[in-house]
Design a protein around this motif. Structure first.
Motif, PDB file in Angstrom:
ATOM      1  N   ARG A  46       3.531   6.124  -2.880  1.00  0.00           N
ATOM      2  CA  ARG A  46       4.668   6.669  -3.011  1.00  0.00           C
ATOM      3  C   ARG A  46       4.688   7.072  -5.014  1.00  0.00           C
ATOM      4  O   ARG A  46       4.840   7.972  -5.530  1.00  0.00           O
ATOM      5  CB  ARG A  46       5.584   6.392  -2.710  1.00  0.00           C
ATOM      6  CG  ARG A  46       5.871   6.589  -1.216  1.00  0.00           C
ATOM      7  CD  ARG A  46       7.034   6.064  -1.077  1.00  0.00           C
ATOM      8  NE  ARG A  46       7.346   5.118  -1.463  1.00  0.00           N
ATOM      9  CZ  ARG A  46       7.490   3.735  -0.144  1.00  0.00           C
ATOM     10  NH1 ARG A  46       7.251   3.931   0.526  1.00  0.00           N
ATOM     11  NH2 ARG A  46       8.223   2.184  -0.696  1.00  0.00           N
TER      12      ARG A  46
ATOM     13  N   TRP B  55      -8.476   5.204   0.579  1.00  0.00           N
ATOM     14  CA  TRP B  55      -7.583   5.048  -0.364  1.00  0.00           C
ATOM     15  C   TRP B  55      -7.692   5.960  -1.567  1.00  0.00           C
ATOM     16  O   TRP B  55      -5.890   6.042  -2.546  1.00  0.00           O
ATOM     17  CB  TRP B  55      -6.707   3.622  -0.202  1.00  0.00           C
ATOM     18  CG  TRP B  55      -6.540   2.913   0.886  1.00  0.00           C
ATOM     19  CD1 TRP B  55      -6.841   3.064   2.075  1.00  0.00           C
ATOM     20  CD2 TRP B  55      -5.373   2.949   1.876  1.00  0.00           C
ATOM     21  NE1 TRP B  55      -5.886   1.754   3.442  1.00  0.00           N
ATOM     22  CE2 TRP B  55      -4.756   2.556   2.504  1.00  0.00           C
ATOM     23  CE3 TRP B  55      -4.154   3.726   0.860  1.00  0.00           C
ATOM     24  CZ2 TRP B  55      -3.909   2.714   3.624  1.00  0.00           C
ATOM     25  CZ3 TRP B  55      -2.497   3.375   1.616  1.00  0.00           C
ATOM     26  CH2 TRP B  55      -2.638   2.500   2.959  1.00  0.00           C
TER      27      TRP B  55
ATOM     28  N   LYS C 143       0.713  -1.372   0.014  1.00  0.00           N
ATOM     29  CA  LYS C 143       0.315  -0.049   0.114  1.00  0.00           C
ATOM     30  C   LYS C 143       0.757   1.620  -0.151  1.00  0.00           C
ATOM     31  O   LYS C 143       0.291   2.338  -0.656  1.00  0.00           O
ATOM     32  CB  LYS C 143      -0.793   0.481   1.652  1.00  0.00           C
ATOM     33  CG  LYS C 143      -2.058  -0.889   1.300  1.00  0.00           C
ATOM     34  CD  LYS C 143      -2.974  -0.975   2.583  1.00  0.00           C
ATOM     35  CE  LYS C 143      -3.743  -2.736   2.708  1.00  0.00           C
ATOM     36  NZ  LYS C 143      -3.723  -3.148   3.752  1.00  0.00           N
ATOM     37  N   ASP C 144       1.827   1.313   1.051  1.00  0.00           N
ATOM     38  CA  ASP C 144       3.038   2.554   1.023  1.00  0.00           C
ATOM     39  C   ASP C 144       3.088   2.870  -0.532  1.00  0.00           C
ATOM     40  O   ASP C 144       3.153   4.149  -0.828  1.00  0.00           O
ATOM     41  CB  ASP C 144       3.609   2.352   2.164  1.00  0.00           C
ATOM     42  CG  ASP C 144       2.739   2.768   3.395  1.00  0.00           C
ATOM     43  OD1 ASP C 144       1.619   2.693   3.781  1.00  0.00           O
ATOM     44  OD2 ASP C 144       3.843   1.896   4.487  1.00  0.00           O
TER      45      ASP C 144
END
Length: 141
Positions: A12, A105, A7-8
């Protein structure tokens, strides 16, 4: 075949895209990284209604109780959206999927305001289907 980011890293990578053309290309790239769905899973029970494109989703639980998501579409961008959804739900149990709201998200990725209404509707149909299938899996436990 490339693996999907977590997810991170997804956030990015989206933030590194200079414009929406690059983001669409990245979504298509994510779809290309999805593992191929076997022909035996391209069945009506795995088809998602509410999508303009053809979409198939299949969920199973692994030995650790985590959901393994598999999917496919006949449209490159939709297949990429499937990959984005799978990234958000990866490594979760059925109960965690049911409880997890992916919409923030999508806002963080600025996806919702750049999708056509029919793609947004299809994305919602995919999310509902995944949550419904996860709920069914959690009842089996």
């Amino acid at each position: 075949m490339a693996t999907l980011p977590d997810k991170d890293k997804l956030v990015r990578n989206f933030n590194r895209c200079a414009n929406w053309e690059e983001k669409y290309l990245y979504i298509i790239e994510l779809g290309a990284a999805l593992p191929e769905l076997s022909d035996s899973l391209h069945q009506p029970e795995n088809a998602i209604s509410g999508c303009q494109s053809q979409v198939w989703l299949h969920l199973v639980q692994d030995q650790n109780g985590k959901v393994v998501l598999q999917g496919d579409s006949d449209a490159a961008i939709v297949k990429g959206l499937i990959a984005v959804v799978f990234i958000l739900y990866q490594q979760l149990t059925p109960a965690q999927i049911v409880a997890f709201d992916v919409r923030p998200w999508f806002e963080q990725l600025a996806l919702t305001q750049h999708l056509t209404p029919s793609r947004t509707q299809g994305l919602e149909a995919m999310i509902r289907a995944i949550r419904h299938k996860a709920e069914s899996l959690s009842k089996l436990n």
